[in-house]
Structure formats: structure tokens, C-alpha cells
Design an enzyme around this catalytic site. Structure first.
Site, PDB file in Angstrom:
ATOM      1  N   SER A 181       0.636  -1.405   0.154  1.00 23.98           N
ATOM      2  CA  SER A 181      -0.118  -0.505  -0.121  1.00 23.98           C
ATOM      3  C   SER A 181       0.861   1.287  -0.024  1.00 23.98           C
ATOM      4  O   SER A 181       1.699   1.820  -1.048  1.00 23.98           O
ATOM      5  CB  SER A 181      -0.711  -0.237   1.280  1.00 23.98           C
ATOM      6  OG  SER A 181      -2.040   0.964   1.431  1.00 23.98           O
ATOM      7  N   ASP A 259      -9.905  -5.811  -3.226  1.00 26.58           N
ATOM      8  CA  ASP A 259      -9.423  -4.764  -2.163  1.00 26.58           C
ATOM      9  C   ASP A 259     -10.595  -3.662  -2.528  1.00 26.58           C
ATOM     10  O   ASP A 259     -11.471  -2.843  -3.136  1.00 26.58           O
ATOM     11  CB  ASP A 259      -8.013  -4.625  -2.835  1.00 26.58           C
ATOM     12  CG  ASP A 259      -7.629  -3.308  -2.059  1.00 26.58           C
ATOM     13  OD1 ASP A 259      -8.286  -2.652  -1.135  1.00 26.58           O
ATOM     14  OD2 ASP A 259      -5.765  -3.661  -2.125  1.00 26.58           O
ATOM     15  N   HIS A 293      -7.321  -6.334   0.622  1.00 25.08           N
ATOM     16  CA  HIS A 293      -6.230  -5.220   1.164  1.00 25.08           C
ATOM     17  C   HIS A 293      -5.600  -5.910   2.783  1.00 25.08           C
ATOM     18  O   HIS A 293      -4.939  -4.855   3.009  1.00 25.08           O
ATOM     19  CB  HIS A 293      -6.612  -3.982   1.613  1.00 25.08           C
ATOM     20  CG  HIS A 293      -5.169  -2.886   1.439  1.00 25.08           C
ATOM     21  ND1 HIS A 293      -4.873  -2.457  -0.381  1.00 25.08           N
ATOM     22  CD2 HIS A 293      -5.009  -1.829   2.366  1.00 25.08           C
ATOM     23  CE1 HIS A 293      -3.983  -2.050   0.098  1.00 25.08           C
ATOM     24  NE2 HIS A 293      -3.987  -1.499   1.322  1.00 25.08           N
TER      25      HIS A 293
END
Length: 318
Positions: A181, A259, A293
Site C-alpha cells: 500500500s 480490495d 487489502h
């Protein structure tokens, strides 16, 4: 340079003292200071440690973690730096990613660090999970009050790397980087700007173009001001467009299709894909059906990433 070799949890050669850095010219100069061991734990024949040192780049105490595989008891090994995402600390990867067993198999040292300076005294530093504490974005802030402490780009590239190379049995010419991320953004940017330092790069669900996503458009002006040219220095898509050439044999990226941040336009992997294609940079972008995620996603594909880095780094001269 002493190499700390661990057997049965006991160091047989003591690490050398850390040397401080000077910001002038980004060079390190010899001011000794202490590396504090917070804790160490045996893991898959190796050693998972957590450490603290006074950072001259940041101006505050910083924490980081190092996993030394069993091979490090006898020789220096390739080292892989991991950059975590928003809200994470130096512990998150070590606890959640399930990487130690795989690193032991491949003979890889793993390093993770905190995601920002902490307890800076800046008003409001911990009020927003997308900015400030836990959200350093791996850049060098130029706008006060953040510019006083938020210099994570220099910290990772220079001070943390030099500290690991001095204190642990890592090979200086076999260094890779990856992240998740916000940390995936950091890994891509650091690698694209420093391909002679980081010889392999991969990412899990990276923020591919922070200049174009809500997270970046919130953080970049507060850290860097309104000059968008300075933002581009911390945007993988823009760096690829500027360089226009392949810098790595391949970049590996995994993106979960479930995600929650993907439809919000925070990650923009399609822009990374098109920028790599235009630059002639080989990219293996794998879209993983049903994955989110989270660290369940990361742990699932960790073996592929560690094998990717082990293969790339082992092909280099020690």
C-alpha cells in the site's frame, strides 16, 4: 566490520556501534551512538529482533526490525527491506506476514521499519490515520512543521540501510525492497530513483500514483507544498514516464480484486501498468480474484515475492 553471528540465541561477535549521519550532502559521518535491542526471538533457525536507535536524519528515536535467517550464522546474506502501509509499525510485517519461514528457506535477511516518526510534538500529528503519525509516505517533507522530522525517504535510503549493513551480516550489493500500500508506493519510488542501490523491487497493492489519488492529494501538499513538480518525485507513474526506460529485469506487483480501496481510486494499478508498458519496463501485475487489502492477502503471496527477490539477488555478485 564485526558480523553479529547468533547461535542458540547468543551473539558470538558483538555489533559495532552505530555511526550518526550528517544531513549535509546526505553523507554519514562518524559520531558513535547506541543501538538498543528491544527484544530478540528465535524463529525457524534464525533470529527475529526488534531494535531502537537515535536517528540523526529524523531527529528522534526510530524503531526497526531485522530477521536474520540461519544462513547468517555463517556468512553475509542478501537483504530485503519491507515498507509497511498506513497505520503500521515496524512490528506489523514481522507478526502478520508469515515471512520468516520462507526467508529461512531462501537465506534472506528481512528488515522492516516504522512508517513515520512518532511523538514529534507536532499539533494534530495523531488525529488522522491518513496523515501524520503512521503515514510518513516515505518522502522528505519540505513544509513546516513536518519538515523538521518527516524525512522517511532519506531515513530508509541512507541511515537505515547503513545501520543494517554495519550491524548485521547483510551483503551491500544484494539489496532488494518491497512493500504494501503506502509502503508499496515507497518501495517503487525508492527503487526507481535508486536502481543501483535496490536491485529488485515488488509490491502488494501499492499506491501507484499518489499525485492522482485521494490519499496522495491529501498528504502531498501538506508535506511538500503546492508545487506539483515536487510531488512527481514521489510518484512511480511519473518517475517511469520521466525515465522512459527499463530499470529492472522485472517488477512484481500483486493486487487483490476485492480490495476495498481499488474502486475508490486510491491504488490505480492500471496507471502503473500503462506507464511500465510505455517505458519498456517489464511488469508482472497479477490481479488476484477475491483478495483484499489485508495481511491475509499478503501472507498468501509472500512466498512468490520472496522467491522473486531471492532469484533476482542471487544472480548478482556478492
Amino acid at each position: 566490520m564485526a558480523v553479529p553471528v547468533y547461535r542458540a540465541g547468543v551473539a558470538t561477535a558483538a555489533p559495532e556501534p552505530i555511526h550518526n549521519v550528517s544531513r549535509a550532502g546526505g553523507r554519514f559521518r562518524g559520531v558513535a551512538m547506541t543501538l538498543e535491542t528491544i527484544s530478540e526471538h528465535r524463529s525457524f533457525g534464525g533470529l527475529q529482533g526488534f531494535y531502537r536507535h537515535d536517528s540523526a536524519v529524523i531527529g528522534l528515536s526510530m524503531r526497526f526490525a531485522v530477521y536474520q535467517p540461519p544462513q547468517a550464522q555463517e556468512r553475509r546474506v542478501p537483504v530485503l527491506f519491507y515498507l509497511a502501509g498506513l497505520t503500521c509499525t515496524e512490528e506489523t510485517f514481522a507478526i502478520k506476514a508469515g515471512a520468516q519461514r520462507l526467508a529461512a528457506q531462501h537465506g534472506l535477511m528481512l528488515v522492516s521499519c516504522d512508517t513515520s516518526p512518532r511523538q514529534t510534538g507536532i499539533a494534530g500529528e495523531s488525529e488522522d490515520w491518513e496523515f501524520g503519525s503512521g503515514a510518513g509516505f516515505y518522502l522528505n517533507a519540505t513544509q513546516p512543521p513536518w519538515s523538521r522530522y518527516f524525512r522517511m525517504y532519506d531515513y530508509v535510503l541512507e541511515e537505515l540501510r547503513a545501520t543494517v549493513l554495519r550491524h548485521f551480516p547483510a551483503r551491500e550489493r544484494q539489496v532488494g525492497i518491497f512493500g504494501h500500500s503506502m509502503g508499496g508506493h515507497g518501495a517503487l519510488v525508492l527503487a526507481l530513483r535508486n536502481p543501483a542501490v535496490y536491485r529488485s523491487v515488488s509490491a502488494f497493492a501499492p499506491i501507484c500514483s499518489p499525485t492522482r489519488c485521494p490519499w496522495g492529494q491529501k498528504a502531498l501538499p501538506r508535506y511538500l507544498g503546492d508545487d506539483r513538480a515536487s510531488w512527481a518525485n514521489y510518484d512511480a507513474v511519473e518517475l517511469l514516464r520521466t525515465r522512459g526506460a527499463a530499470l529492472f529485469p522485472e517488477i512484481l506487483v500483486d493486487q487483490g480484486l476485492a480490495d476495498k480501496f481499488l474502486p475508490q481510486g486510491q491504488l490505480l494499478p492500471e496507471l502503473l501498468e500503462s506507464a511500465c508498458a510505455a517505458a519498456g519496463q517489464p511488469l508482472r501485475l497479477r490481479r488476484q480474484q477475491g483478495y483484499g487489502h489485508d495481511y491475509y492477502f499478503i501472507a498468501t503471496f509472500m512466498e512468490d515475492h520472496l522467491r522473486f527477490h531471492a532469484d533476482a539477488l542471487s544472480a548478482l555478485a556478492p
